[in-house]
Structure formats: C-alpha cells, structure tokens
Motif scaffolding. Structure first.
Motif, short mmCIF file in Angstrom:
data_model
loop_
_atom_site.label_atom_id
_atom_site.label_comp_id
_atom_site.label_asym_id
_atom_site.label_seq_id
_atom_site.Cartn_x
_atom_site.Cartn_y
_atom_site.Cartn_z
N THR A 24 2.19 1.87 -4.24
CA THR A 24 3.29 2.05 -5.15
C THR A 24 2.95 1.42 -6.49
OG1 THR A 24 4.78 1.86 -3.24
CG2 THR A 24 5.77 1.66 -5.43
N PRO A 49 10.26 -0.57 -1.57
CA PRO A 49 9.49 -1.42 -0.67
C PRO A 49 10.35 -2.54 -0.09
CG PRO A 49 9.03 -1.99 -2.95
CD PRO A 49 9.90 -0.77 -2.98
N GLY A 50 10.10 -2.86 1.15
CA GLY A 50 10.78 -3.99 1.80
C GLY A 50 12.28 -3.89 1.74
#
Length: 218
Positions: free
Chosen positions: A218, A155-156
């Motif tokens: 997630t 993520p990110g």
C-alpha cells in the motif's frame, strides 16, 4: 436535438443515444489525489483522451460534452461534496432526459484491490455515501450502471474515513495511473459495444489482475 450539442447528420439512421458519465469525488485541492477522488480522476483521464474540455459548470458540476465517434457524451464531476452527489447527478440526468441505464457512475470501492476495475449494470450503495445520495435523487432507483475503481481496504484498524481521505503514495499512484489508462480503453469499448459485452470481456481480465495487485504494498 440534444440540449447543448450541435446538430449532426447521421445519414438517416437513428441518432445514437447519449451517455452521461459521472465521476464521484470531493472538490478542492485539499482532496485532489485522495482515494475517495478516483472517480474524478477517471473522468479527467477519459476527457483528456478524447479531447473533451471540462470547462463549464452545469447542475452543480464541472461539466464537459462532446462526441466519441457518433455517440454524444456528457462528462460530470459534481462539486457538491461526495455525500450530496445526487444533488448534481439527478438534475443532470433529468435535464438531458436520459434513462438511468445511460448514466454511468464512477466511484472508489474498498472491496476491490487497488487498481482493479469492475463494470456493473446495477446494485446497492455498499455504504458508499456518494452512491447513497445518487440513489436518493433517482427516487430510490438502483438500476443505473457503475464503474467501480478499486482502492483496497484500510490497513489494520485504520478508520475507513481517514483511509479514504489519504493521498496515494508514489508507488500506489503509479498503479492507479495504469488503471486510469485501462479504464479509458474499457470506456471506449463500452461506447462501441455496450455495457453487457464490455463487462463480460473486461471483468474477467480484471479478475486475474487481482492476483497480481493484491500482493503489492500500500
């Protein structure tokens, strides 16, 4: 006769050629349940489903062997750490004199959504260090099949290395557990029908699964 396997009668038909299934991962409790170890998890799920004991050490790997129907099967979890997986896989394939198209490598894949599975007959390493090592110890030959197990992308701006070494949360682990059971069915079908037919059937099913998986947290 194959090394390490008892003699069987196949009623005058050619003896089926064995398969070597290799799950990639890192040894030790520290890495158990991490995203990078789903290859190990898939080996364990398949071994349990077939009653194959993973109770010996062979060529730097936790190792098991048996039959699925009449097909000899070898199961391996290299204990060399991921980046040196080829140090186990190369010698195992050589020991059993297996052509590379009978060595199926199970590995995590960040390019696939979590829980999505793919069979592939050959390919590159995709920056996966375990695959890099296997290819190196196969003298650069990339024509061995893979069983790709999707773990999703970080993520990110998260460091991919940190992402790989994280454990799944409870919800994500449930999803992986379902994928493991689907993987067992895929592998049994592969042993009965071959890689090409299995990939044609199951990769299409998994493609549509992607539409469901990608929306889950997630």
């Amino acid at each position: 006769m194959l090394k390490g396997l008892s003699r069987r009668c196949f009623c005058n038909s050619p003896s089926p050629q064995p398969w070597l299934f290799v799950g990639l991962g890192n040894p030790g409790l520290k890495y158990s349940g991490t995203r990078h170890n789903v290859g190990f998890e898939m080996i364990d799920a398949f071994a349990e489903s077939q009653g194959i004991m993973m109770n010996t050490v062979h060529c730097k790997a936790v190792f098991g062997q048996g039959y699925v129907g009449e097909i000899p099967i070898f199961l391996s979890k290299p204990q060399t750490y991921m980046n040196l997986s080829g140090e186990s896989t190369g010698p195992l394939a050589a020991y059993y004199k297996l052509p590379l198209n009978r060595v199926l490598v199970f590995h995590d894949d960040m390019t696939l959504p979590r829980g999505v599975l793919r069979l592939q007959d050959k390919g590159g390493h995709g920056s996966h260090n375990g695959l890099k090592s296997v290819i190196q110890h196969f003298r650069g030959n990339r024509e061995f099949p893979r069983f790709r197990i999707g773990i999703g992308r970080p993520p990110g701006q998260m460091d991919p290395k940190a992402f790989l070494l994280q454990k799944f949360n409870a919800k994500a682990q449930e999803q992986i557990d379902v994928a493991m059971q689907e993987g067992v069915d895929i592998l049994k079908y592969l042993l009965a029908r071959g890689l090409t037919e299995s990939a044609r059937r199951f990769n299409v099913e998994q493609k549509y699964k992607h539409l469901r998986v990608q929306t889950l947290p997630t």
